[in-house]
Write a protein that holds these residues in place. Sequence first.
Motif, PDB file in Angstrom:
ATOM      1  N   ILE A 149       0.840  -1.202   0.000  1.00  0.00           N
ATOM      2  CA  ILE A 149       0.000   0.000   0.000  1.00  0.00           C
ATOM      3  C   ILE A 149       0.876   1.254   0.000  1.00  0.00           C
ATOM      4  CG2 ILE A 149      -1.582   1.352   1.432  1.00  0.00           C
ATOM      5  CD1 ILE A 149      -2.987  -0.868  -0.024  1.00  0.00           C
ATOM      6  N   TRP A 150       1.941   1.213   0.778  1.00  0.00           N
ATOM      7  CA  TRP A 150       2.874   2.344   0.872  1.00  0.00           C
ATOM      8  C   TRP A 150       3.406   2.685  -0.521  1.00  0.00           C
ATOM      9  CZ3 TRP A 150       6.458   2.367   5.735  1.00  0.00           C
ATOM     10  CH2 TRP A 150       7.063   3.619   5.894  1.00  0.00           C
ATOM     11  N   SER A 151       3.870   1.674  -1.240  1.00  0.00           N
ATOM     12  CA  SER A 151       4.391   1.875  -2.584  1.00  0.00           C
ATOM     13  C   SER A 151       3.316   2.406  -3.528  1.00  0.00           C
ATOM     14  CB  SER A 151       4.943   0.550  -3.122  1.00  0.00           C
ATOM     15  OG  SER A 151       5.369   0.680  -4.461  1.00  0.00           O
ATOM     16  N   THR A 152       2.117   1.875  -3.407  1.00  0.00           N
ATOM     17  CA  THR A 152       1.018   2.294  -4.283  1.00  0.00           C
ATOM     18  C   THR A 152       0.673   3.766  -4.078  1.00  0.00           C
ATOM     19  OG1 THR A 152       0.095   0.055  -4.323  1.00  0.00           O
ATOM     20  CG2 THR A 152      -1.395   1.867  -4.890  1.00  0.00           C
ATOM     21  N   TYR A 153       0.607   4.200  -2.827  1.00  0.00           N
ATOM     22  CA  TYR A 153       0.281   5.597  -2.560  1.00  0.00           C
ATOM     23  C   TYR A 153       1.398   6.526  -3.034  1.00  0.00           C
ATOM     24  CZ  TYR A 153      -4.071   4.915   0.033  1.00  0.00           C
ATOM     25  OH  TYR A 153      -5.370   4.631   0.386  1.00  0.00           O
ATOM     26  N   LEU A 154       2.643   6.110  -2.893  1.00  0.00           N
ATOM     27  CA  LEU A 154       3.734   6.937  -3.397  1.00  0.00           C
ATOM     28  C   LEU A 154       3.631   7.085  -4.912  1.00  0.00           C
ATOM     29  CD1 LEU A 154       6.840   5.809  -1.290  1.00  0.00           C
ATOM     30  CD2 LEU A 154       5.723   8.044  -1.266  1.00  0.00           C
ATOM     31  N   ASP A 155       3.223   6.035  -5.601  1.00  0.00           N
ATOM     32  CA  ASP A 155       3.046   6.121  -7.045  1.00  0.00           C
ATOM     33  C   ASP A 155       1.932   7.102  -7.395  1.00  0.00           C
ATOM     34  OD1 ASP A 155       3.889   5.083  -9.678  1.00  0.00           O
ATOM     35  OD2 ASP A 155       1.813   4.392  -9.787  1.00  0.00           O
ATOM     36  N   LYS A 156       0.852   7.076  -6.616  1.00  0.00           N
ATOM     37  CA  LYS A 156      -0.236   8.034  -6.846  1.00  0.00           C
ATOM     38  C   LYS A 156       0.224   9.460  -6.574  1.00  0.00           C
ATOM     39  CE  LYS A 156      -4.135   4.926  -5.942  1.00  0.00           C
ATOM     40  NZ  LYS A 156      -5.346   4.685  -5.113  1.00  0.00           N
ATOM     41  N   THR A 157       1.086   9.622  -5.569  1.00  0.00           N
ATOM     42  CA  THR A 157       1.635  10.946  -5.270  1.00  0.00           C
ATOM     43  C   THR A 157       2.443  11.460  -6.448  1.00  0.00           C
ATOM     44  OG1 THR A 157       1.767  10.381  -2.917  1.00  0.00           O
ATOM     45  CG2 THR A 157       3.056  12.268  -3.658  1.00  0.00           C
ATOM     46  N   ILE A 158       3.246  10.584  -7.044  1.00  0.00           N
ATOM     47  CA  ILE A 158       4.042  10.962  -8.212  1.00  0.00           C
ATOM     48  C   ILE A 158       3.122  11.409  -9.355  1.00  0.00           C
ATOM     49  CG2 ILE A 158       5.617  10.098  -9.992  1.00  0.00           C
ATOM     50  CD1 ILE A 158       6.735   8.180  -7.815  1.00  0.00           C
TER      51      ILE A 158
ATOM     52  N   LEU B 278      13.539  10.750  -5.899  1.00  0.00           N
ATOM     53  CA  LEU B 278      13.397  10.310  -4.504  1.00  0.00           C
ATOM     54  C   LEU B 278      12.095   9.542  -4.307  1.00  0.00           C
ATOM     55  CD1 LEU B 278      14.248  12.285  -1.302  1.00  0.00           C
ATOM     56  CD2 LEU B 278      12.091  11.067  -1.463  1.00  0.00           C
ATOM     57  N   LEU B 279      10.992  10.090  -4.790  1.00  0.00           N
ATOM     58  CA  LEU B 279       9.701   9.416  -4.615  1.00  0.00           C
ATOM     59  C   LEU B 279       9.679   8.071  -5.339  1.00  0.00           C
ATOM     60  CD1 LEU B 279       7.225  12.421  -5.055  1.00  0.00           C
ATOM     61  CD2 LEU B 279       7.803  11.258  -2.920  1.00  0.00           C
ATOM     62  N   SER B 280      10.270   8.015  -6.535  1.00  0.00           N
ATOM     63  CA  SER B 280      10.291   6.771  -7.303  1.00  0.00           C
ATOM     64  C   SER B 280      11.170   5.726  -6.637  1.00  0.00           C
ATOM     65  CB  SER B 280      10.780   7.037  -8.723  1.00  0.00           C
ATOM     66  OG  SER B 280       9.926   7.947  -9.398  1.00  0.00           O
ATOM     67  N   ASP B 281      12.323   6.157  -6.142  1.00  0.00           N
ATOM     68  CA  ASP B 281      13.227   5.216  -5.483  1.00  0.00           C
ATOM     69  C   ASP B 281      12.599   4.643  -4.216  1.00  0.00           C
ATOM     70  OD1 ASP B 281      15.215   5.461  -7.380  1.00  0.00           O
ATOM     71  OD2 ASP B 281      16.271   7.063  -6.321  1.00  0.00           O
TER      72      ASP B 281
ATOM     73  N   TYR C 109      10.028   0.034  -1.204  1.00  0.00           N
ATOM     74  CA  TYR C 109       9.006  -0.660  -0.406  1.00  0.00           C
ATOM     75  C   TYR C 109       8.356  -1.784  -1.208  1.00  0.00           C
ATOM     76  CZ  TYR C 109       9.722   3.145   2.869  1.00  0.00           C
ATOM     77  OH  TYR C 109      10.290   4.036   3.750  1.00  0.00           O
ATOM     78  N   GLN C 110       8.198  -1.584  -2.526  1.00  0.00           N
ATOM     79  CA  GLN C 110       7.655  -2.647  -3.363  1.00  0.00           C
ATOM     80  C   GLN C 110       8.611  -3.841  -3.406  1.00  0.00           C
ATOM     81  OE1 GLN C 110       4.536  -2.211  -5.204  1.00  0.00           O
ATOM     82  NE2 GLN C 110       4.695  -4.439  -5.262  1.00  0.00           N
ATOM     83  N   TYR C 111       9.893  -3.561  -3.534  1.00  0.00           N
ATOM     84  CA  TYR C 111      10.910  -4.616  -3.585  1.00  0.00           C
ATOM     85  C   TYR C 111      10.923  -5.426  -2.293  1.00  0.00           C
ATOM     86  CZ  TYR C 111      15.487  -6.841  -4.175  1.00  0.00           C
ATOM     87  OH  TYR C 111      16.514  -7.758  -4.294  1.00  0.00           O
ATOM     88  N   ILE C 112      10.908  -4.739  -1.154  1.00  0.00           N
ATOM     89  CA  ILE C 112      10.920  -5.434   0.141  1.00  0.00           C
ATOM     90  C   ILE C 112       9.704  -6.343   0.262  1.00  0.00           C
ATOM     91  CG2 ILE C 112      10.715  -5.098   2.637  1.00  0.00           C
ATOM     92  CD1 ILE C 112      12.365  -2.518   2.269  1.00  0.00           C
ATOM     93  N   ASN C 113       8.548  -5.847  -0.158  1.00  0.00           N
ATOM     94  CA  ASN C 113       7.312  -6.630  -0.074  1.00  0.00           C
ATOM     95  C   ASN C 113       7.376  -7.856  -0.987  1.00  0.00           C
ATOM     96  OD1 ASN C 113       4.225  -6.615   0.705  1.00  0.00           O
ATOM     97  ND2 ASN C 113       4.271  -6.927  -1.495  1.00  0.00           N
TER      98      ASN C 113
ATOM     99  N   ALA D 203      20.926  -0.234  -7.804  1.00  0.00           N
ATOM    100  CA  ALA D 203      20.334   1.031  -8.252  1.00  0.00           C
ATOM    101  C   ALA D 203      19.611   1.754  -7.118  1.00  0.00           C
ATOM    102  CB  ALA D 203      19.355   0.768  -9.403  1.00  0.00           C
ATOM    103  N   LEU D 204      19.062   1.000  -6.174  1.00  0.00           N
ATOM    104  CA  LEU D 204      18.393   1.596  -5.022  1.00  0.00           C
ATOM    105  C   LEU D 204      19.351   1.773  -3.858  1.00  0.00           C
ATOM    106  CD1 LEU D 204      15.022  -0.416  -5.045  1.00  0.00           C
ATOM    107  CD2 LEU D 204      15.392   1.923  -5.848  1.00  0.00           C
ATOM    108  N   ALA D 205      20.238   0.795  -3.657  1.00  0.00           N
ATOM    109  CA  ALA D 205      21.131   0.814  -2.492  1.00  0.00           C
ATOM    110  C   ALA D 205      22.118   1.970  -2.536  1.00  0.00           C
ATOM    111  CB  ALA D 205      21.877  -0.509  -2.387  1.00  0.00           C
ATOM    112  N   LYS D 206      22.492   2.402  -3.738  1.00  0.00           N
ATOM    113  CA  LYS D 206      23.495   3.473  -3.835  1.00  0.00           C
ATOM    114  C   LYS D 206      22.910   4.843  -3.517  1.00  0.00           C
ATOM    115  CE  LYS D 206      23.002   4.365  -8.822  1.00  0.00           C
ATOM    116  NZ  LYS D 206      23.707   4.311 -10.129  1.00  0.00           N
ATOM    117  N   LYS D 207      21.588   4.933  -3.419  1.00  0.00           N
ATOM    118  CA  LYS D 207      20.951   6.196  -3.034  1.00  0.00           C
ATOM    119  C   LYS D 207      20.957   6.288  -1.515  1.00  0.00           C
ATOM    120  CE  LYS D 207      19.904   7.095  -7.319  1.00  0.00           C
ATOM    121  NZ  LYS D 207      18.517   7.174  -7.796  1.00  0.00           N
TER     122      LYS D 207
END
Length: 470
Positions: free
Chosen positions: A163-172, A199-202, A207-211, A237-241
């Motif tokens: 859900i966290w990932s989904t809402y961030l996508d809607k925010t974008i 930042l929002l995409s990463d 959170y999507q990856y962890i899930n 690609a995510l870890a280096k941020k």
Amino acid sequence: MKAVIYSHSHVDHYGGVKGIVNETDVKAGKVKIYAPKGFLEHAVSENVYAGTAMSRRAQYMYGALLPKNEKGQVGAGLGKTTSRGTVGLIAPTDIIGAQNNEFESVVIDGLNIEFQLTPGTEAPAEMNMYIPKYKALGAAENATHTMHNILTIRGAEVRNPKIWSTYLDKTIQQYANKTDVLFAQHHWPTWGKQQIISLLSDQRDMYQYINDQTLRLINLGYTPVEISEQLNSLPPALAKKWYNRGYYGTMSHNVRAVYQRYMGFYDGNPANLNPLPPVEEARRYIEMMGGEKAVIQQAKKAFDRGEYRWVATLMKHVVFANPNSNEGKALLADSLEQMGYQAEAGTWRNAMLMGAQELRNGVPSPTSSTASADTIKALTVDMFFDYLGIRLNGPKAAKAEDARMNWVFTDTHENHLVTVRAGALTHRKVPEPVSDVDTTITLSRETLNNITLGQKTFNTAIQDGSVKIQ
């Protein structure tokens, strides 16, 4: 002061409200308080139902009693640690999302603010906010400069990374291309559309990856600890941020939280379905391994090799088996301390160093509960009786006779039927007092608050007539 906005239901985002606004002005309508749908229910329940235990664990997570220096508390990863002052709470006057709209606009003192409801993300009740005039997007704690918690180690409901990932996508989709600055409550702002989108995409992808990857390994038959060992880093690609680093939450405990969310406490191994309690298990392990001295001797060699996780496991059993083992406690403290110094997450560091400090100096006086006076007053009557049920000594109550009680509240005009039967307290709201009860208790909600907060007792309330019992 025209208004206060509670972004979400965590205590560090509303607990200081009385430092900036007068409750009298709020009641008089001079100041409005805006909050997301479900705010009061979650703010109160999280800090009351398991408040004492959470307060104790929060001492570890935030290192509350550690010295503030390079060998003690240096923060909590998300920022500086929480206040140790009194928690204030003023009930919201205006609820965002009351009509079940995901997006809702409100004009506050001439300024238009668009709210995005994001329930079930970093908090059960949370919302982002966008200010068109300034092209400014407030992300609450949904997008911060660190990996956040799927489950905070102080204890809370497991959050939903999907859900966290989904809402961030809607925010974008809704705001990113028209935003010049992104801000959040704990951290500094991010400027520039491309930086904001990145930042929002990463964080969405994190959170999507962890899930998803936790679920993949669950379906391959791995247990929580096995998953946390395998899934111990993000893709490059995510870890280096650096804003995805585990300064607050960690991959290790977040993947175990996802397991807990979907699968519960049981890891699928029947041998773990009914384990021995820690003390009994420890005594048998120590006996099987040749006794306390032999275990400590081997653990010291492991410590010299830098195997601090293994040493902590061994010494945990020694200390459970013999709480008076000074040598065992000292070695356990040393191993926790070393792991604390090596931890990237501020929360892990604090927990490890707090454990070491208590092993060396003893456990401090019991912590106070997060159930402050304002929080208790904010309980609905239903929640109050839920809380009574939690505090009821069930085995003792089960030996007593069953009881049925009317509770009649004169100021709120509520009637509640409370039943204590077989050690369980149940309750329901009723239109009017029922006839087949043992007792009817008549009082005001204000009187109940005074009794709950220790300002008077039931006996004194009966004597002065503010409580009537029939």
